[in-house]
Design a protein around this motif. Structure first.
Motif, PDB file in Angstrom:
ATOM      1  N   CYS A 171    -143.468 -33.545 -30.739  1.00 23.81           N
ATOM      2  CA  CYS A 171    -144.046 -34.291 -31.859  1.00 23.81           C
ATOM      3  C   CYS A 171    -143.146 -35.470 -32.204  1.00 23.81           C
ATOM      4  O   CYS A 171    -141.993 -35.547 -31.767  1.00 23.81           O
ATOM      5  CB  CYS A 171    -144.254 -33.392 -33.081  1.00 23.81           C
ATOM      6  SG  CYS A 171    -142.753 -32.646 -33.734  1.00 23.81           S
ATOM      7  N   SER A 172    -143.667 -36.392 -32.960  1.00 25.77           N
ATOM      8  CA  SER A 172    -142.861 -37.546 -33.373  1.00 25.77           C
ATOM      9  C   SER A 172    -141.872 -37.121 -34.460  1.00 25.77           C
ATOM     10  O   SER A 172    -142.090 -36.126 -35.166  1.00 25.77           O
ATOM     11  CB  SER A 172    -143.757 -38.667 -33.899  1.00 25.77           C
ATOM     12  OG  SER A 172    -144.306 -38.297 -35.155  1.00 25.77           O
ATOM     13  N   ARG A 173    -140.808 -37.879 -34.606  1.00 18.66           N
ATOM     14  CA  ARG A 173    -139.781 -37.567 -35.607  1.00 18.66           C
ATOM     15  C   ARG A 173    -140.328 -37.620 -37.032  1.00 18.66           C
ATOM     16  O   ARG A 173    -139.767 -37.002 -37.943  1.00 18.66           O
ATOM     17  CB  ARG A 173    -138.603 -38.529 -35.470  1.00 18.66           C
ATOM     18  CG  ARG A 173    -137.784 -38.308 -34.215  1.00 18.66           C
ATOM     19  CD  ARG A 173    -136.509 -39.163 -34.204  1.00 18.66           C
ATOM     20  NE  ARG A 173    -135.741 -38.905 -33.003  1.00 18.66           N
ATOM     21  CZ  ARG A 173    -134.882 -37.898 -32.864  1.00 18.66           C
ATOM     22  NH1 ARG A 173    -134.691 -37.070 -33.886  1.00 18.66           N
ATOM     23  NH2 ARG A 173    -134.222 -37.731 -31.740  1.00 18.66           N
ATOM     24  N   GLU A 174    -141.409 -38.357 -37.219  1.00 15.52           N
ATOM     25  CA  GLU A 174    -141.976 -38.512 -38.556  1.00 15.52           C
ATOM     26  C   GLU A 174    -142.983 -37.417 -38.886  1.00 15.52           C
ATOM     27  O   GLU A 174    -143.460 -37.335 -40.017  1.00 15.52           O
ATOM     28  CB  GLU A 174    -142.667 -39.881 -38.675  1.00 15.52           C
ATOM     29  CG  GLU A 174    -141.768 -41.068 -38.332  1.00 15.52           C
ATOM     30  CD  GLU A 174    -140.511 -41.083 -39.186  1.00 15.52           C
ATOM     31  OE1 GLU A 174    -140.631 -40.828 -40.400  1.00 15.52           O
ATOM     32  OE2 GLU A 174    -139.429 -41.347 -38.643  1.00 15.52           O
ATOM     33  N   ALA A 228    -148.368 -37.742 -19.234  1.00 14.33           N
ATOM     34  CA  ALA A 228    -149.388 -38.415 -20.028  1.00 14.33           C
ATOM     35  C   ALA A 228    -149.461 -37.823 -21.429  1.00 14.33           C
ATOM     36  O   ALA A 228    -149.626 -38.553 -22.421  1.00 14.33           O
ATOM     37  CB  ALA A 228    -150.749 -38.305 -19.340  1.00 14.33           C
ATOM     38  N   LEU A 229    -149.338 -36.507 -21.530  1.00 16.41           N
ATOM     39  CA  LEU A 229    -149.354 -35.861 -22.845  1.00 16.41           C
ATOM     40  C   LEU A 229    -148.182 -36.350 -23.695  1.00 16.41           C
ATOM     41  O   LEU A 229    -148.341 -36.679 -24.877  1.00 16.41           O
ATOM     42  CB  LEU A 229    -149.303 -34.337 -22.668  1.00 16.41           C
ATOM     43  CG  LEU A 229    -149.581 -33.471 -23.899  1.00 16.41           C
ATOM     44  CD1 LEU A 229    -150.072 -32.098 -23.477  1.00 16.41           C
ATOM     45  CD2 LEU A 229    -148.349 -33.325 -24.771  1.00 16.41           C
ATOM     46  N   VAL A 230    -146.999 -36.412 -23.076  1.00 13.35           N
ATOM     47  CA  VAL A 230    -145.809 -36.871 -23.805  1.00 13.35           C
ATOM     48  C   VAL A 230    -146.001 -38.305 -24.292  1.00 13.35           C
ATOM     49  O   VAL A 230    -145.618 -38.655 -25.418  1.00 13.35           O
ATOM     50  CB  VAL A 230    -144.553 -36.744 -22.918  1.00 13.35           C
ATOM     51  CG1 VAL A 230    -143.350 -37.403 -23.594  1.00 13.35           C
ATOM     52  CG2 VAL A 230    -144.252 -35.277 -22.628  1.00 13.35           C
ATOM     53  N   SER A 231    -146.619 -39.151 -23.472  1.00 11.55           N
ATOM     54  CA  SER A 231    -146.853 -40.546 -23.863  1.00 11.55           C
ATOM     55  C   SER A 231    -147.780 -40.632 -25.076  1.00 11.55           C
ATOM     56  O   SER A 231    -147.571 -41.446 -25.984  1.00 11.55           O
ATOM     57  CB  SER A 231    -147.457 -41.326 -22.690  1.00 11.55           C
ATOM     58  OG  SER A 231    -146.536 -41.423 -21.628  1.00 11.55           O
ATOM     59  N   LEU A 232    -148.823 -39.794 -25.111  1.00 10.09           N
ATOM     60  CA  LEU A 232    -149.737 -39.804 -26.250  1.00 10.09           C
ATOM     61  C   LEU A 232    -149.047 -39.321 -27.519  1.00 10.09           C
ATOM     62  O   LEU A 232    -149.263 -39.871 -28.610  1.00 10.09           O
ATOM     63  CB  LEU A 232    -150.960 -38.941 -25.945  1.00 10.09           C
ATOM     64  CG  LEU A 232    -151.915 -39.470 -24.874  1.00 10.09           C
ATOM     65  CD1 LEU A 232    -153.061 -38.493 -24.647  1.00 10.09           C
ATOM     66  CD2 LEU A 232    -152.456 -40.836 -25.260  1.00 10.09           C
ATOM     67  N   VAL A 233    -148.237 -38.290 -27.392  1.00 10.79           N
ATOM     68  CA  VAL A 233    -147.496 -37.794 -28.559  1.00 10.79           C
ATOM     69  C   VAL A 233    -146.538 -38.871 -29.060  1.00 10.79           C
ATOM     70  O   VAL A 233    -146.406 -39.108 -30.265  1.00 10.79           O
ATOM     71  CB  VAL A 233    -146.729 -36.504 -28.206  1.00 10.79           C
ATOM     72  CG1 VAL A 233    -145.791 -36.108 -29.345  1.00 10.79           C
ATOM     73  CG2 VAL A 233    -147.709 -35.371 -27.906  1.00 10.79           C
ATOM     74  N   GLU A 234    -145.880 -39.537 -28.117  1.00  8.12           N
ATOM     75  CA  GLU A 234    -144.943 -40.603 -28.485  1.00  8.12           C
ATOM     76  C   GLU A 234    -145.654 -41.728 -29.244  1.00  8.12           C
ATOM     77  O   GLU A 234    -145.096 -42.337 -30.159  1.00  8.12           O
ATOM     78  CB  GLU A 234    -144.285 -41.165 -27.231  1.00  8.12           C
ATOM     79  CG  GLU A 234    -143.223 -42.218 -27.495  1.00  8.12           C
ATOM     80  CD  GLU A 234    -142.568 -42.707 -26.208  1.00  8.12           C
ATOM     81  OE1 GLU A 234    -141.577 -43.452 -26.305  1.00  8.12           O
ATOM     82  OE2 GLU A 234    -143.059 -42.347 -25.121  1.00  8.12           O
ATOM     83  N   SER A 257    -138.417 -32.139 -29.860  1.00 12.06           N
ATOM     84  CA  SER A 257    -139.030 -30.884 -29.415  1.00 12.06           C
ATOM     85  C   SER A 257    -138.595 -29.776 -30.357  1.00 12.06           C
ATOM     86  O   SER A 257    -137.436 -29.734 -30.783  1.00 12.06           O
ATOM     87  CB  SER A 257    -138.629 -30.564 -27.978  1.00 12.06           C
ATOM     88  OG  SER A 257    -137.230 -30.404 -27.864  1.00 12.06           O
ATOM     89  N   VAL A 258    -139.519 -28.884 -30.681  1.00 15.47           N
ATOM     90  CA  VAL A 258    -139.255 -27.790 -31.616  1.00 15.47           C
ATOM     91  C   VAL A 258    -139.619 -26.482 -30.908  1.00 15.47           C
ATOM     92  O   VAL A 258    -140.690 -26.386 -30.301  1.00 15.47           O
ATOM     93  CB  VAL A 258    -140.093 -27.937 -32.905  1.00 15.47           C
ATOM     94  CG1 VAL A 258    -139.711 -26.851 -33.910  1.00 15.47           C
ATOM     95  CG2 VAL A 258    -139.908 -29.323 -33.513  1.00 15.47           C
TER      96      VAL A 258
END
Length: 295
Positions: A171-174, A228-234, A257-258
């Motif tokens: 997830c994003s830091r925000e 691709a999933l990581v790019s969308l989350v970013e 990452s959590v």
């Protein structure tokens, strides 16, 4: 006997790939030249090594017995050459490894650099593919070996485990979940969720682990591969679940990452190779480099 190492290589390549055309492409010679080499070997041995059919090249009984001896001779010679420093500098050839994309960055850069430093003229081909494609690629001898997380139940495949790789929340830091020390799967239901497609190995592991629970989140966006999933989350599209190795290895400006719990899910990453088939000396060295780097 009137045959040489080139004839043995042609025979072993044809045996591994099941066709003169594929073997000729691997050896970078014409199909007719490869056929002549095998005919020369058969004449010298006084044996018929292949049954030629319209569908596939099949070894005869004599061919099945001889291919192990031929491969042993070639591997012993190559191993002797690789063990000699001056000759190793001049050794050429090619090794192909198939690897799941999420594990490429973690496993391969240091290993490839060390291998290339020791054997500068051996070319390496890395095929980043899905777990299912890797099984097929290795089974068809299109890759010398694979780095993946499925194959432990396959009768024709040897699996050597290397590390456990847990699934984590990306997830994003925000994002509100970024501040938590751990996240329960059930909590994801309240957030926009991105997932890898059904049929992928990672999705299969997750679906199996959550099959008897009510924790499987409802996705709104589906992609084919972890990068691709990581790019969308970013980009802030939503949250997703990825193998820990699929996340950026160093501190990232916008991604975190959590750990996921209730349940904790992980995959076992390891090396696969065809059971009963010896690797070439060059491929075995690369295989050993990977194993030693993660002991």
């Amino acid at each position: 006997m009137n045959f040489d190492l080139a004839d043995l290589r042609a025979f072993v390549a044809a045996s591994d790939h099941g066709s003169f055309r594929a073997a000729a492409e691997v050896l970078c010679i014409s199909q007719s030249a490869l056929s002549r080499r095998i005919e020369k070997l058969e004449t010298a041995l006084g044996l018929r090594l292949f049954e030629r059919t319209t569908r596939r090249l099949e070894l005869t009984t004599a061919g099945r017995g001889f291919v192990h001896k031929a491969r042993h001779v070639l591997n012993e010679l190559e191993s002797a050459l690789l063990g000699t420093r001056d000759l190793a500098d001049r050794m050429s050839g090619e090794v192909t490894i198939a690897c799941v994309p999420s594990a490429v960055a973690f496993f391969l850069p240091r290993v490839i650099k060390a291998y290339h430093d020791e054997y500068p003229r051996i070319r390496l081909r890395v095929r980043d593919e899905t777990s299912a494609e890797i099984l097929t690629t290795v089974a068809r001898s299109e890759a010398d070996f694979g780095l993946t997380y499925i194959g432990t139940q396959e009768p024709d495949v040897e699996f050597e485990p290397l590390i456990e790789d847990p699934f984590v929340l990306a997830c994003s830091r925000e994002h509100p979940l970024a501040r938590k020390r751990r996240v329960r799967w059930a909590e994801l239901a309240a957030h926009d969720y991105v997932t890898v497609a059904q049929g992928s190995g990672n999705r299969m592991l997750i679906d199996q682990a959550l099959a008897n629970t009510a924790a499987l989140p409802r996705w709104f966006c589906e992609v084919q591969h972890v990068p691709a999933l990581v790019s969308l989350v970013e980009a802030g599209v939503g949250v997703g679940v990825v193998p820990k190795l699929g996340m950026p290895q160093l501190g990232h400006a916008t991604l975190v990452s959590v750990p996921l719990v209730e349940p904790s899910i992980s995959r076992t990453l390891g090396l696969i190779r065809r059971r009963g088939r010896a690797l070439s000396a060059a491929a075995q060295r690369l295989y050993d480099f990977i194993v030693q780097s993660h002991l």
